[in-house]
Scaffold this motif. Structure first.
Motif, PDB file in Angstrom:
ATOM      1  N   ILE A   1       4.632   7.097   2.478  1.00 48.14           N
ATOM      2  CA  ILE A   1       4.928   5.890   3.266  1.00 48.14           C
ATOM      3  C   ILE A   1       4.291   4.679   2.582  1.00 48.14           C
ATOM      4  CG2 ILE A   1       4.798   4.780   5.529  1.00 48.14           C
ATOM      5  CD1 ILE A   1       4.231   7.403   6.795  1.00 48.14           C
TER       6      ILE A   1
ATOM      7  N   SER B   1      -7.937  10.323  12.266  1.00 49.49           N
ATOM      8  CA  SER B   1      -7.191  11.560  12.050  1.00 49.49           C
ATOM      9  C   SER B   1      -5.996  11.723  12.982  1.00 49.49           C
ATOM     10  CB  SER B   1      -8.129  12.761  12.195  1.00 49.49           C
ATOM     11  OG  SER B   1      -8.811  12.685  13.429  1.00 49.49           O
TER      12      SER B   1
ATOM     13  N   PHE C   1       0.841  -1.187   0.000  1.00 51.07           N
ATOM     14  CA  PHE C   1       0.000   0.000   0.000  1.00 51.07           C
ATOM     15  C   PHE C   1       0.884   1.247   0.000  1.00 51.07           C
ATOM     16  CE2 PHE C   1      -3.837  -2.336   1.125  1.00 51.07           C
ATOM     17  CZ  PHE C   1      -3.333  -3.458   1.754  1.00 51.07           C
TER      18      PHE C   1
ATOM     19  N   GLU D   1      -7.152   4.965  -5.092  1.00 45.83           N
ATOM     20  CA  GLU D   1      -8.259   5.551  -4.359  1.00 45.83           C
ATOM     21  C   GLU D   1      -8.829   6.729  -5.156  1.00 45.83           C
ATOM     22  OE1 GLU D   1      -9.530   4.299  -1.198  1.00 45.83           O
ATOM     23  OE2 GLU D   1      -8.356   2.707  -2.155  1.00 45.83           O
TER      24      GLU D   1
ATOM     25  N   SER E   1      -3.291  12.778   9.080  1.00 48.50           N
ATOM     26  CA  SER E   1      -3.328  11.327   9.082  1.00 48.50           C
ATOM     27  C   SER E   1      -2.745  10.757   7.792  1.00 48.50           C
ATOM     28  CB  SER E   1      -4.772  10.864   9.250  1.00 48.50           C
ATOM     29  OG  SER E   1      -4.833   9.476   9.442  1.00 48.50           O
ATOM     30  N   LEU E   2      -2.674   9.436   7.743  1.00 45.13           N
ATOM     31  CA  LEU E   2      -2.201   8.767   6.538  1.00 45.13           C
ATOM     32  C   LEU E   2      -3.361   8.622   5.563  1.00 45.13           C
ATOM     33  CD1 LEU E   2      -0.651   7.324   9.181  1.00 45.13           C
ATOM     34  CD2 LEU E   2       0.486   6.149   7.314  1.00 45.13           C
TER      35      LEU E   2
ATOM     36  N   PHE F   1      -2.691   6.559  15.940  1.00 44.39           N
ATOM     37  CA  PHE F   1      -3.702   6.422  14.900  1.00 44.39           C
ATOM     38  C   PHE F   1      -4.463   5.110  15.078  1.00 44.39           C
ATOM     39  CE2 PHE F   1      -2.624   9.929  12.177  1.00 44.39           C
ATOM     40  CZ  PHE F   1      -1.257  10.110  12.298  1.00 44.39           C
TER      41      PHE F   1
ATOM     42  N   LEU G   1      -4.593   6.864   2.222  1.00 41.12           N
ATOM     43  CA  LEU G   1      -4.295   5.778   1.295  1.00 41.12           C
ATOM     44  C   LEU G   1      -4.379   6.284  -0.139  1.00 41.12           C
ATOM     45  CD1 LEU G   1      -3.755   2.731   0.852  1.00 41.12           C
ATOM     46  CD2 LEU G   1      -6.228   2.419   0.798  1.00 41.12           C
TER      47      LEU G   1
ATOM     48  N   TYR H   1       0.816   5.343   0.930  1.00 42.54           N
ATOM     49  CA  TYR H   1       0.113   6.390   1.650  1.00 42.54           C
ATOM     50  C   TYR H   1       0.845   7.712   1.460  1.00 42.54           C
ATOM     51  CZ  TYR H   1      -2.142   2.608   4.325  1.00 42.54           C
ATOM     52  OH  TYR H   1      -2.845   1.496   4.709  1.00 42.54           O
TER      53      TYR H   1
ATOM     54  N   GLN I   1       1.195  11.445   3.577  1.00 41.87           N
ATOM     55  CA  GLN I   1       0.912  12.078   4.860  1.00 41.87           C
ATOM     56  C   GLN I   1       1.399  13.518   4.844  1.00 41.87           C
ATOM     57  OE1 GLN I   1       2.888  10.443   8.387  1.00 41.87           O
ATOM     58  NE2 GLN I   1       1.047  10.812   9.588  1.00 41.87           N
TER      59      GLN I   1
END
Lengths: 117, 113
Positions: free
Chosen positions: A93, B105, A34, A59, A43-44, B89, A46, A36, A38
């Motif tokens: 990431i 978040s 996967f 996505e 947050s991460l 998280f 996707l 990601y 950030q």
């Protein structure tokens, strides 16, 4: 066990150039990887899911022609940011998941900080 | 798709106190809920996870509880220490969705010595 590496750890490039980021599972075979993104203090998010030997699934809202993903082997996936622009600057990431039953856990790479000038 | 909400966004506690972080999810098919700790500029590290067939799991000072009916799960850290300071998280996923993680978040935990 379950170590994921990422290379490079950071990269600075000029606007318009392409950058390739590698993600490797060092001690296990990752059927799924996967990617990601950030942003600072966020947050991460996707971006895409890649399965070995098949096309990545992106996505919603992620441009597949801009973020090219290749998962050529069970231990390597690459993300190429094509024609990078300053807004592509971010922390990228990857994570990897082992195949098989009851292997939900994802192991994360250390991340690549991309800065586009 | 799945929507994961996490609260609070920041949490300050005194060393030795307990900290609780809560997450809710929207997809009733989700059946795996990991918690990750991320220190500044570093990779997320799995600290504990729970599957939908159990209601609680504990590992030393860390515990996670899951309420499937209400679709929420919580992280509990007891006897907090300064090294617990980080961003935490939560995530939710299910195998029928190719194990795509949908993250909350994040909660920035600050443990004051």
């Amino acid at each position: 066990g379950a170590v994921v590496s990422q290379h490079p750890s950071w990269v600075i490039c000029k606007s318009g150039t392409s950058v390739k980021i590698e993600c490797r599972s060092l001690d296990f075979q990752a059927t799924t990887m996967f990617w990601y993104r950030q942003f600072p203090k966020q947050s991460l998010m996707l971006m895409a899911t890649s399965n070995e030997g098949s096309k990545a699934t992106y996505e919603q809202g992620v441009e597949k022609d801009k973020f090219l993903i290749n998962h050529a082997s069970l231990t390597l996936s690459t993300l190429t940011v094509t024609s990078a622009h300053p807004e592509d600057s971010s922390f990228y990431i990857c994570s990897a998941r082992e195949g098989g039953l009851n292997t939900d856990t994802q192991y994360f790479g250390p991340g690549t900080r991309l800065t586009v000038l | 798709g799945e929507n994961v909400e996490q609260h609070p966004s920041t949490l300050s506690v005194q060393e030795g106190d307990s900290a609780v972080i809560k997450c809710t999810y929207s997809d009733s098919a989700s059946n795996y809920f990991p918690w990750y700790k991320q220190e500044l500029g570093k990779r997320p590290q799995l600290i504990i996870d729970i599957r939908s067939n159990v209601g609680e799991k504990k590992d030393q000072r860390i515990a996670v509880t899951l309420n499937k009916t209400a679709k929420h799960f919580s992280l509990h850290i007891t006897e907090t220490q300064p090294e617990d300071s980080a961003v935490y998280f939560c995530a939710a996923t299910h195998i029928y969705n190719f194990n795509k993680f949908y993250f909350g978040s994040g909660t920035k935990l600050n443990v004051k010595p």
